[in-house]
Design a protein around this motif. Structure first.
Motif, PDB file in Angstrom:
ATOM      1  N   ASP A  69       0.841  -1.203   0.000  1.00 15.57           N
ATOM      2  CA  ASP A  69       0.000   0.000   0.000  1.00 15.57           C
ATOM      3  C   ASP A  69       0.873   1.249   0.000  1.00 15.57           C
ATOM      4  OD1 ASP A  69      -2.144  -1.713   0.156  1.00 15.57           O
ATOM      5  OD2 ASP A  69      -3.008  -0.825   1.966  1.00 15.57           O
ATOM      6  N   GLU A  70       1.908   1.227   0.817  1.00  9.49           N
ATOM      7  CA  GLU A  70       2.799   2.377   0.944  1.00  9.49           C
ATOM      8  C   GLU A  70       3.560   2.618  -0.352  1.00  9.49           C
ATOM      9  OE1 GLU A  70       6.175   3.939   4.170  1.00  9.49           O
ATOM     10  OE2 GLU A  70       5.289   1.934   4.339  1.00  9.49           O
ATOM     11  N   ALA A  71       4.062   1.540  -0.965  1.00  9.15           N
ATOM     12  CA  ALA A  71       4.811   1.682  -2.219  1.00  9.15           C
ATOM     13  C   ALA A  71       3.915   2.207  -3.332  1.00  9.15           C
ATOM     14  CB  ALA A  71       5.415   0.340  -2.614  1.00  9.15           C
ATOM     15  N   ILE A  72       2.706   1.697  -3.418  1.00  8.35           N
ATOM     16  CA  ILE A  72       1.780   2.149  -4.466  1.00  8.35           C
ATOM     17  C   ILE A  72       1.370   3.599  -4.216  1.00  8.35           C
ATOM     18  CG2 ILE A  72      -0.547   1.798  -5.388  1.00  8.35           C
ATOM     19  CD1 ILE A  72      -0.011  -1.249  -4.891  1.00  8.35           C
ATOM     20  N   ALA A  73       1.127   3.958  -2.965  1.00  7.33           N
ATOM     21  CA  ALA A  73       0.802   5.350  -2.648  1.00  7.33           C
ATOM     22  C   ALA A  73       1.966   6.271  -3.004  1.00  7.33           C
ATOM     23  CB  ALA A  73       0.458   5.475  -1.169  1.00  7.33           C
ATOM     24  N   LEU A  74       3.185   5.793  -2.791  1.00  2.13           N
ATOM     25  CA  LEU A  74       4.369   6.558  -3.171  1.00  2.13           C
ATOM     26  C   LEU A  74       4.363   6.852  -4.668  1.00  2.13           C
ATOM     27  CD1 LEU A  74       7.448   7.279  -2.010  1.00  2.13           C
ATOM     28  CD2 LEU A  74       8.011   5.347  -3.486  1.00  2.13           C
ATOM     29  N   VAL A  75       4.116   5.817  -5.471  1.00  3.74           N
ATOM     30  CA  VAL A  75       4.084   5.980  -6.929  1.00  3.74           C
ATOM     31  C   VAL A  75       2.950   6.915  -7.333  1.00  3.74           C
ATOM     32  CG1 VAL A  75       3.764   4.781  -9.117  1.00  3.74           C
ATOM     33  CG2 VAL A  75       5.188   3.753  -7.343  1.00  3.74           C
TER      34      VAL A  75
END
Length: 369
Positions: A69-75
């Motif tokens: 979730d965090e990585a996708i939100a970062l992108v």
């Protein structure tokens, strides 16, 4: 309403930057390795029409995935035109195997490539903590009864890591955590009773310290810290007699450099075990003393240097512990992630030894919510 509540109720599919609150300097490349920034500039000027697929995996262990979730939100927050990217991902909490693809991102390199190292780091830390906690929780059930785990990692790493580590611990199975920050992303408040510092201010009088706590926080379950004077059984019985049914538990946190006074009074018990710290023989003796005095209801909480292996040892021996407090061992980063470019304009292209590994478990991320 916290985003985690919306996610659990199905209103949103993943947590977003409303939860993570990323540093805005990520967009400027402040946290990206310089060679990623240079590659971004070269792609923009020399190969503007490239279309790559970046694939993320780990090769260390069977693990509990966390950080997607965090990585996708970062992108979604920092990539150029993120709505044009194609993202496929597993979910936080999924069990994963070595070399299994957990996330793929497709688009022009210059759109998102500079985020590669940050994504690796997010997945590495969150998955390591979640997996460590999962393994400790599993160890704490090895006797057939699930014993709760308190996540006490606040003193073992930089304070800025608490929210993310607390969320990863939640994904791994810990639902009791020491600070409010550890609970920030997933919705509860920190828990805890008294530190040694509180007993020190009452000059080692555990009963007086416990009375002050109980008067100030009468709605809390009273759990007394009983190792301050290195006389666990004596002080446990003192607080038990003073508070009766109001005492819900005692916590033992004896230093590994000390031998409790109980053994110094009972030399005949020594010689067949390591008497230092929180050891099984001390816990058996404590349980026996409480029960014989009529305090069967008082639970025993232990902390101080506990790990998966040590908890499993206690559980296999049937040591009468009701709850474990665990800290530093849960924060060891032992699972590293790698992001590889594996497709170029739709055809296989990767460094030697790496290849595109399709994973039917990956789900398409369809929106930016």
């Amino acid at each position: 309403m916290k985003e985690i509540e919306q996610k659990l109720s199905g209103e949103i599919s993943r947590l977003t930057n409303k939860t993570f609150k990323f540093d805005k300097r990520i967009k400027e490349g402040w946290f990206s390795a310089v060679y990623f920034l240079k590659t971004k500039e070269i792609a923009e000027k020399k190969l503007p029409n490239n279309y790559i697929t970046m694939q993320f995996f780990q090769k260390s262990h069977d693990a509990v995935l966390c950080g997607t979730d965090e990585a996708i939100a970062l992108v979604h927050t920092f990539a150029d035109q993120p709505e044009t990217l194609e993202i496929h991902s597993l979910k936080d909490g999924d069990k994963i195997s070595p070399f299994e693809s957990v996330l793929t991102i497709s688009g022009a390199y210059q759109q998102f490539g500079f985020l590669e190292g940050i994504i690796d780091g997010i997945l590495a830390r969150r998955t390591s903590v979640a997996t460590n906690v999962y393994n400790v929780v599993k160890a704490a059930s090895s006797s057939g009864e699930q014993k709760p785990i308190i996540f006490m990692g606040d003193r073992d790493d930089h304070y800025t890591q608490q929210a993310g580590d607390g969320y990863a611990a939640f994904i791994g199975g810990s639902t009791a955590q020491a600070t409010h920050a550890m609970n920030e992303w997933w919705g509860k408040q920190g828990m805890g009773t008294m530190p040694h510092a509180m007993i020190q201010m009452f000059r080692g009088d555990v009963v007086a310290a416990s009375r002050a706590y109980h008067e100030m926080y009468p709605e809390d379950e009273l759990v007394a810290l009983v190792d301050y004077n290195n006389d666990v059984i004596t002080d446990s019985l003192k607080v038990a007699h003073a508070f009766g049914d109001a005492l819900k538990g005692v916590r033992v946190d004896t230093s590994r450099t000390l031998v409790d006074k109980y053994f110094l009074r009972n030399h005949h018990l020594m010689g067949t075990f390591d008497p230092r710290g929180v050891n099984p023989e001390l816990m058996f003796a404590l349980r026996k003393a409480l029960d014989e005095a009529g305090f069967e209801h008082v639970k025993i909480v232990v902390s101080g240097g506990f790990s998966e292996e040590r908890i499993r040892y206690f559980e296999q021996r049937g040591v009468p512990v009701d709850m474990y407090g665990v800290g530093g061992s849960l924060l060891k980063i032992n699972i590293g992630f790698t992001g590889d470019n594996v497709l170029l304009n739709g055809t296989p292209e990767a460094k030697e030894g790496r290849r595109y590994r399709p994973n039917p478990r990956l789900e398409r991320v369809n929106d930016l919510s």
